[in-house]
Every structure is written in C-alpha cells, then in structure tokens.
Write an enzyme that holds these catalytic residues in place. Structure first.
Site, mmCIF file in Angstrom:
data_model
loop_
_atom_site.group_PDB
_atom_site.id
_atom_site.type_symbol
_atom_site.label_atom_id
_atom_site.label_comp_id
_atom_site.label_asym_id
_atom_site.label_seq_id
_atom_site.Cartn_x
_atom_site.Cartn_y
_atom_site.Cartn_z
ATOM 1 N N ASP A 8 48.383 36.377 -11.082
ATOM 2 C CA ASP A 8 49.448 36.391 -12.098
ATOM 3 C C ASP A 8 49.665 37.722 -12.817
ATOM 4 O OD1 ASP A 8 49.454 33.743 -11.378
ATOM 5 O OD2 ASP A 8 49.070 32.924 -13.367
ATOM 6 N N LYS A 106 52.912 28.995 -8.054
ATOM 7 C CA LYS A 106 52.324 27.785 -8.639
ATOM 8 C C LYS A 106 53.015 27.453 -9.951
ATOM 9 C CE LYS A 106 48.741 30.566 -10.805
ATOM 10 N NZ LYS A 106 49.168 30.327 -12.182
ATOM 11 N N CYS A 151 44.049 31.289 -15.855
ATOM 12 C CA CYS A 151 44.276 31.213 -14.407
ATOM 13 C C CYS A 151 43.149 31.837 -13.590
ATOM 14 C CB CYS A 151 45.625 31.816 -14.070
ATOM 15 S SG CYS A 151 46.971 30.776 -14.714
HETATM 16 C C1 VGL Z 1 48.565 31.404 -17.447
HETATM 17 C C2 VGL Z 1 48.961 30.163 -19.325
HETATM 18 C C3 VGL Z 1 50.075 29.591 -18.731
HETATM 19 C C4 VGL Z 1 47.714 32.426 -16.759
HETATM 20 C C5 VGL Z 1 49.686 30.831 -16.839
HETATM 21 O O1 VGL Z 1 48.203 33.096 -15.827
HETATM 22 O O2 VGL Z 1 46.539 32.574 -17.156
HETATM 23 N N1 VGL Z 1 48.206 31.040 -18.678
HETATM 24 N N2 VGL Z 1 50.420 29.938 -17.494
#
Ligand code: VGL
Ligand code: ZN
Length: 209
Positions: A8, A106, A151
């Site tokens: 991410d 995702k 994540c």
């Molecule tokens: C994430 C919160 C919501 C992350 C993704 O990438 O850690 N955290 N969506």
C-alpha cells in the site's frame, strides 16, 4: 525463493493524503533500493469503492477512528481513502513499480475491509496470494510499506498462518500508531514468529535467494 512485498505505498497513505501515515513517503527511496536487490517484487494496492463500509462517511453520526461492529467483528472507521481511480489510490510517484510482477488489489468489496494481502478482514475470503506464491515456489516473504500496524501487520500474520517465512523490513515501514497499535503490532508479529530485519540485512538475504 524469496520475494519483496510492498504494501500500500499509495498517495493517500503519505503526508498530504487522506489517511497519512507519518513519514510514509520517507521510505520510498529505500524501498526502490530494496526492490533492486530482489528477483521478485509484488505489491498490494488498497482499492475501495466510494461507498466502502470502512469509511466513516458511510455511517451516520460516526467520525474517523470510531469503531463499529461489522458481520466479521470490530471495524475501525477511516476517512475516505484510496478510492478506485483517484489520485489518492495511485502509488507514490517516486515509487519505481517497473519490477513489480504482481499487484494485488484489495478492499474492493463494499461490505468487507481488507488489510491483509492474503485475506479480507472476514479472515476467509482469499485474495489468491497464497496460491500465487506456492505456484511460483516463493516461500520467503519480505514485507515493507504502509502501515506497519495495519496492512503490514495483517499481511505478515497471515503469511505465517499460510506457512511462509515472513520478515518485516523494519526501516522500510511506517505506522499509524492509533492508541498504541504500533507497539502491539510488533508484539503480535513477534509472537507469531514474524522476523524483524533491517533493509541492509534483507538485501544480503534477498539478493542471493
Ligand atoms: C490501511 C487502514 C485502512 C493500510 C488500509 O494500508 O494499512 N489502513 N486501509
Ligand atoms: Zn483501506
């Protein structure tokens, strides 16, 4: 065989984004160097529809970081982030993605959040990553990116559950640290047998495997 998993590394998780992780952008040059040292590089991309149920905006009277009960358990509510097709969902412009062999998206089902690269937050809906890694003979996963306490942690824990050797590249991650979640994440990962490694050491190991 080993692979680097970059979690991410998107604009919305970097300073100036919708859900900024402090110093999230600072790890980009380091991750580019890491990627150069690995034969196999994989990425995840948080990819939500605008009506995603993890967004506080979808729940009357709720604010970001409140929690609610979903069908699969407690869910933290987030600011709207990584909406499909928006600039916030793009990878950080400094991230070199040319080497990435697989990008797993995702969080695209409106009713289920998805932190882990392996399973949605219900713990049972697979992304397909386990099968991909097994078919490719990848048994060692080096995890970096954002956010350490969400994540990255969930991906590392699920990686262990699926039987992989998992290393978190400590200096190539940054956390959100909500109510002590960062310290707790390191504890949980330690207990699950996730190994912590520096980028220097990861380059030594990853480059030869
Ligand atoms: C994430 C919160 C919501 C992350 C993704 O990438 O850690 N955290 N969506
Ligand atoms: Zn998200």
């Amino acid at each position: 065989m080993s692979a680097l998993l970059i979690v991410d590394l998107q604009n919305d998780f970097c300073p100036g984004g919708a859900l900024p992780v402090p110093e999230g952008d600072e790890i980009v040059p380091l991750i580019n160097r890491l990627a150069d040292g690995f034969d196999h590089v994989l990425q995840t991309q948080d990819w939500h529809p605008a009506n995603h149920q993890s967004f506080a905006s979808q729940h009357e009277g709720k604010s970001p970081y409140d929690t609610i009960e979903m069908a699969y358990g407690t869910q933290v509510l987030w600011p709207d982030h990584c909406v499909q097709g928006t600039e916030g969902a793009d990878f950080h412009p400094g991230l070199d993605t040319t080497q990435s062999e697989l990008i797993i998206r995702k969080g695209f089902r409106p009713e289920i959040d998805s932190y882990s690269a392996f399973f949605e937050n219900d713990g049972t809906t697979p992304t397909g990553l386990t099968g991909y890694l097994k078919e490719r003979d990848i048994d060692e996963l080096f995890v970096c990116g954002l956010a350490t306490d969400f994540c990255v942690k969930w991906s590392a824990l699920d990686g262990r559950k699926q039987g992989f050797d998992v290393f978190v590249v400590e200096d190539a991650t940054r956390g959100i640290n909500q109510d002590g979640s960062l310290a707790q994440a390191w504890d949980e990962m330690n207990e699950a047998g996730v190994q912590v490694i520096s980028s220097e050491a990861a380059l030594d190991v990853g480059a030869v495997a």
